[in-house]
Design an enzyme around this catalytic site. Sequence first.
Site, short mmCIF file in Angstrom:
data_model
loop_
_atom_site.label_atom_id
_atom_site.label_comp_id
_atom_site.label_asym_id
_atom_site.label_seq_id
_atom_site.Cartn_x
_atom_site.Cartn_y
_atom_site.Cartn_z
N ARG A 38 0.77 -1.48 0.42
CA ARG A 38 0.42 -0.23 -0.28
C ARG A 38 0.63 1.51 0.09
NH1 ARG A 38 -5.41 0.62 3.08
NH2 ARG A 38 -5.98 2.68 2.28
N GLY A 43 6.42 0.69 5.54
CA GLY A 43 7.38 0.20 4.70
C GLY A 43 7.91 0.22 3.25
N CYS A 44 6.25 -0.23 2.73
CA CYS A 44 6.31 0.65 1.59
C CYS A 44 7.20 1.75 1.00
CB CYS A 44 5.05 0.26 0.86
SG CYS A 44 4.16 -0.62 1.35
N THR A 45 7.07 2.98 2.52
CA THR A 45 7.23 4.07 1.87
C THR A 45 8.91 3.87 1.68
OG1 THR A 45 5.57 5.45 2.85
CG2 THR A 45 7.73 6.49 2.55
N ALA A 48 10.24 2.38 -1.55
CA ALA A 48 10.17 2.94 -2.85
C ALA A 48 10.83 4.03 -2.13
CB ALA A 48 8.47 3.67 -2.81
#
Length: 156
Positions: A38, A43-45, A48
């Site tokens: 998401r 974690g996704c940030t 990325a």
Amino acid sequence: MSWEGQQAPDFRLPDQDGNEHSLADYRGQTVLLYVYPRDNTPGCTVEAQQFRDRLEELQAHGVQVLGVSRDTVKSHRKFADKESLNFPILADPEHEVLKAYNLLKEKTMFGKPALGVNRESFLIDEQGVIRRHYAKVKPEAHVDEILQDLEATASS
């Protein structure tokens, strides 16, 4: 399922600018397809940001990075702007890629079953064959792991 050595399932999805991308568009290039749960989550940030900050190193190995999540084009646009992302992130709200790559998993959230997205990546060669499947991804160390594999392959 072991993905390595398998033909990568093709897809056609829009990026954060609404431009369509298919895996077939990248034949002749190595693609790192990374799937994340998401936009704008911790974690996704981090993941990325790692791809953003080390994109030139990956490109030096001839790698095109494509991110995918089930978020919308609009959500991706906000995420890409906020994090100054310099690569396409593809919107898969219909779960086309998530289903094709078997990345939707039953998880428990707040004590209730829900469909969740596994954080996994696929290194796909110039012919569209999956050369490496990263099933257990640690966001802060993932780019290092990929670069080590690319360097090992280049030196062998």
